[in-house]
Motif scaffolding. Sequence first.
Motif, PDB file in Angstrom:
ATOM      1  N   GLY A  93       0.814  -1.207   0.000  1.00 20.69           N
ATOM      2  CA  GLY A  93       0.000   0.000   0.000  1.00 20.69           C
ATOM      3  C   GLY A  93       0.852   1.264   0.000  1.00 20.69           C
ATOM      4  N   LEU A  94       1.928   1.264   0.787  1.00 20.67           N
ATOM      5  CA  LEU A  94       2.827   2.431   0.821  1.00 20.67           C
ATOM      6  C   LEU A  94       3.489   2.647  -0.538  1.00 20.67           C
ATOM      7  CD1 LEU A  94       4.501   1.879   4.312  1.00 20.67           C
ATOM      8  CD2 LEU A  94       2.967   3.766   3.672  1.00 20.67           C
ATOM      9  N   ILE A  95       3.933   1.547  -1.159  1.00 20.84           N
ATOM     10  CA  ILE A  95       4.570   1.659  -2.482  1.00 20.84           C
ATOM     11  C   ILE A  95       3.567   2.156  -3.518  1.00 20.84           C
ATOM     12  CG2 ILE A  95       5.681   0.370  -4.332  1.00 20.84           C
ATOM     13  CD1 ILE A  95       6.825  -1.489  -2.156  1.00 20.84           C
ATOM     14  N   SER A  96       2.335   1.621  -3.451  1.00 20.21           N
ATOM     15  CA  SER A  96       1.304   2.042  -4.397  1.00 20.21           C
ATOM     16  C   SER A  96       0.965   3.513  -4.219  1.00 20.21           C
ATOM     17  CB  SER A  96       0.054   1.175  -4.218  1.00 20.21           C
ATOM     18  OG  SER A  96      -0.980   1.594  -5.084  1.00 20.21           O
ATOM     19  N   ALA A  97       0.839   3.952  -2.953  1.00 18.79           N
ATOM     20  CA  ALA A  97       0.537   5.363  -2.689  1.00 18.79           C
ATOM     21  C   ALA A  97       1.665   6.262  -3.175  1.00 18.79           C
ATOM     22  CB  ALA A  97       0.307   5.560  -1.191  1.00 18.79           C
ATOM     23  N   ALA A  98       2.911   5.815  -2.952  1.00 20.87           N
ATOM     24  CA  ALA A  98       4.052   6.606  -3.418  1.00 20.87           C
ATOM     25  C   ALA A  98       4.060   6.701  -4.942  1.00 20.87           C
ATOM     26  CB  ALA A  98       5.350   5.986  -2.903  1.00 20.87           C
ATOM     27  N   TRP A  99       3.738   5.619  -5.614  1.00 19.19           N
ATOM     28  CA  TRP A  99       3.724   5.592  -7.083  1.00 19.19           C
ATOM     29  C   TRP A  99       2.631   6.487  -7.661  1.00 19.19           C
ATOM     30  CZ3 TRP A  99       6.349   4.637 -11.244  1.00 19.19           C
ATOM     31  CH2 TRP A  99       5.716   4.350 -12.462  1.00 19.19           C
ATOM     32  N   THR A 100       1.412   6.346  -7.140  1.00 12.72           N
ATOM     33  CA  THR A 100       0.306   7.163  -7.674  1.00 12.72           C
ATOM     34  C   THR A 100       0.495   8.642  -7.344  1.00 12.72           C
ATOM     35  OG1 THR A 100      -0.983   6.619  -5.681  1.00 12.72           O
ATOM     36  CG2 THR A 100      -1.366   5.276  -7.654  1.00 12.72           C
ATOM     37  N   ALA A 101       1.061   8.917  -6.168  1.00 13.60           N
ATOM     38  CA  ALA A 101       1.335  10.321  -5.826  1.00 13.60           C
ATOM     39  C   ALA A 101       2.378  10.898  -6.768  1.00 13.60           C
ATOM     40  CB  ALA A 101       1.803  10.416  -4.371  1.00 13.60           C
ATOM     41  N   ALA A 102       3.403  10.101  -7.119  1.00 10.51           N
ATOM     42  CA  ALA A 102       4.432  10.567  -8.043  1.00 10.51           C
ATOM     43  C   ALA A 102       3.845  10.814  -9.433  1.00 10.51           C
ATOM     44  CB  ALA A 102       5.562   9.551  -8.119  1.00 10.51           C
ATOM     45  N   LEU A 103       2.963   9.938  -9.883  1.00  9.21           N
ATOM     46  CA  LEU A 103       2.318  10.139 -11.181  1.00  9.21           C
ATOM     47  C   LEU A 103       1.491  11.423 -11.199  1.00  9.21           C
ATOM     48  CD1 LEU A 103       1.104   6.495 -12.018  1.00  9.21           C
ATOM     49  CD2 LEU A 103       3.016   7.745 -13.060  1.00  9.21           C
ATOM     50  N   GLU A 104       0.744  11.635 -10.125  1.00  6.21           N
ATOM     51  CA  GLU A 104      -0.095  12.839 -10.085  1.00  6.21           C
ATOM     52  C   GLU A 104       0.765  14.097  -9.980  1.00  6.21           C
ATOM     53  OE1 GLU A 104      -3.787  14.649  -7.433  1.00  6.21           O
ATOM     54  OE2 GLU A 104      -3.440  12.474  -7.518  1.00  6.21           O
ATOM     55  N   LYS A 105       1.863  13.999  -9.254  1.00  5.25           N
ATOM     56  CA  LYS A 105       2.739  15.163  -9.113  1.00  5.25           C
ATOM     57  C   LYS A 105       3.401  15.513 -10.444  1.00  5.25           C
ATOM     58  CE  LYS A 105       5.119  18.305  -6.860  1.00  5.25           C
ATOM     59  NZ  LYS A 105       4.469  19.505  -6.317  1.00  5.25           N
ATOM     60  N   PRO A 116      -0.867  20.150  -8.360  1.00  2.35           N
ATOM     61  CA  PRO A 116      -1.451  19.123  -7.490  1.00  2.35           C
ATOM     62  C   PRO A 116      -1.066  19.232  -6.030  1.00  2.35           C
ATOM     63  CG  PRO A 116       0.386  18.216  -8.732  1.00  2.35           C
ATOM     64  CD  PRO A 116       0.172  19.604  -9.261  1.00  2.35           C
ATOM     65  N   GLY A 117      -0.178  20.112  -5.670  1.00  3.14           N
ATOM     66  CA  GLY A 117       0.224  20.258  -4.283  1.00  3.14           C
ATOM     67  C   GLY A 117       1.534  19.552  -4.005  1.00  3.14           C
ATOM     68  N   THR A 118       1.904  19.515  -2.724  1.00  2.00           N
ATOM     69  CA  THR A 118       3.186  18.915  -2.364  1.00  2.00           C
ATOM     70  C   THR A 118       3.108  17.386  -2.449  1.00  2.00           C
ATOM     71  OG1 THR A 118       2.604  18.803  -0.021  1.00  2.00           O
ATOM     72  CG2 THR A 118       3.645  20.833  -0.820  1.00  2.00           C
ATOM     73  N   TYR A 119       4.258  16.772  -2.675  1.00  2.00           N
ATOM     74  CA  TYR A 119       4.308  15.310  -2.816  1.00  2.00           C
ATOM     75  C   TYR A 119       3.934  14.617  -1.504  1.00  2.00           C
ATOM     76  CZ  TYR A 119       6.078  10.597  -3.553  1.00  2.00           C
ATOM     77  OH  TYR A 119       6.179   9.239  -3.631  1.00  2.00           O
ATOM     78  N   SER A 120       4.413  15.137  -0.372  1.00  5.76           N
ATOM     79  CA  SER A 120       4.110  14.498   0.913  1.00  5.76           C
ATOM     80  C   SER A 120       2.610  14.503   1.182  1.00  5.76           C
ATOM     81  CB  SER A 120       4.862  15.202   2.040  1.00  5.76           C
ATOM     82  OG  SER A 120       4.528  16.577   2.076  1.00  5.76           O
ATOM     83  N   ARG A 121       1.937  15.618   0.833  1.00 11.83           N
ATOM     84  CA  ARG A 121       0.483  15.677   1.051  1.00 11.83           C
ATOM     85  C   ARG A 121      -0.228  14.676   0.157  1.00 11.83           C
ATOM     86  NH1 ARG A 121      -3.897  17.639  -1.235  1.00 11.83           N
ATOM     87  NH2 ARG A 121      -2.713  18.521  -2.964  1.00 11.83           N
ATOM     88  N   LEU A 122       0.217  14.608  -1.109  1.00 13.21           N
ATOM     89  CA  LEU A 122      -0.401  13.645  -2.034  1.00 13.21           C
ATOM     90  C   LEU A 122      -0.175  12.218  -1.561  1.00 13.21           C
ATOM     91  CD1 LEU A 122       0.570  15.165  -5.510  1.00 13.21           C
ATOM     92  CD2 LEU A 122      -1.717  15.023  -4.524  1.00 13.21           C
ATOM     93  N   PHE A 123       1.033  11.944  -1.079  1.00 15.86           N
ATOM     94  CA  PHE A 123       1.359  10.591  -0.633  1.00 15.86           C
ATOM     95  C   PHE A 123       0.477  10.168   0.533  1.00 15.86           C
ATOM     96  CE2 PHE A 123       3.791   8.131   2.537  1.00 15.86           C
ATOM     97  CZ  PHE A 123       3.895   6.934   1.852  1.00 15.86           C
ATOM     98  N   LEU A 124       0.382  11.030   1.559  1.00 17.05           N
ATOM     99  CA  LEU A 124      -0.444  10.696   2.726  1.00 17.05           C
ATOM    100  C   LEU A 124      -1.911  10.576   2.346  1.00 17.05           C
ATOM    101  CD1 LEU A 124       1.229  12.990   5.441  1.00 17.05           C
ATOM    102  CD2 LEU A 124       1.446  10.507   5.188  1.00 17.05           C
TER     103      LEU A 124
END
Length: 363
Positions: A93-105, A116-124
Amino acid sequence: MDKHTRAQSQQWFWIAAIWSAVGLFDATQNVFVMRAEGMHHNWGRLFIALLIGWLPWALATPTVLRLGRRYPPIQWRPISRWIRHLAACTAIGLISAAWTAALEKLMNPYANMPGPGTYSRLFLEKFYSGLLSYLVLYITILLASHMLDSRERLALEQTETARLNEQLSKAQLSALRRQIEPHFLFNTLNSIAGLVREKRTDAAVTMIVELSDFMRRVLEDSNRQQVPLGEELEFARKYLEIQKARFVERLQCTVNVPNDLLLAQVPTLILQPMVENAIKHGIAKRAQGGSVRILASRSNDMLTLSVYNDGPGLPANNETQTGIGISNIRTRLQSLYGDDFKLNMQNQAPGGVEVSVSVPFKE
């Protein structure tokens, strides 16, 4: 390519196919629904982001499958196995969240302004909002793995059971065959001894030669449980030739088998004990001898072999198997065909006895 490598290739093929289908469905559905609702996004980027957003789960699937085999989820204890699964689900789940947040960023597929905002906010945000879906996905993979493994184990068990049953059947048939061959041999030797005592030397020598030829052919085919009917008829004819040396003109033989049945598969040495039974219990009891008739016919998917003799009939209410030969025929047929056979022995009008065997027709 060895078996293990081939199996791994097939596994990766199906994993890629299934997750590609999931990604296509998810991307297509979201894009069409959002467009239908009048939303304005970067549709191409959104489609790609949603499609490849499932990549971490596709790559993690083999690991989940291995964990499912090593720590089956159907066993509740020990609790450590569930801690391992929970840790694996969280990590994916953490890896998936990191991946999708990176794509959106990187792609900003939703066309947010100014971004889209900061990466940490997107990740969480991606991680916490996807906790339930991560758990459902992980459990789904485990259940699919368990179902596939159960099906594979069942297939292996059925294969092993079939192999063991085949070995058992062969062992039983071999034991019965070893019982039939000495029985036939001793009877024939007794007949030869009788000819010698009667000073019928030529007949005794002829019988010995025929016996030698017959036994050689039996030994050559000792590993086969079934033979073409044509070959089985040759065995029966050899046996009849041996008996003719004993009975001379007292034994008459007739064979009526259509040519189109000669390739049908039948149990080896099935006719010989039937013919022996006809001679021993029919012809030998008559001073004038008699005749033996071998017939074969096909009805639908069943092949019927019958041996008739015009000797004395069976006693009333005693039309059952008699002697070692007929008894072994029934046991051999049971081992080869289960309940899919018929064995009958009955009196025939106006006189005589017929033994018939019906087995599935197979060339």
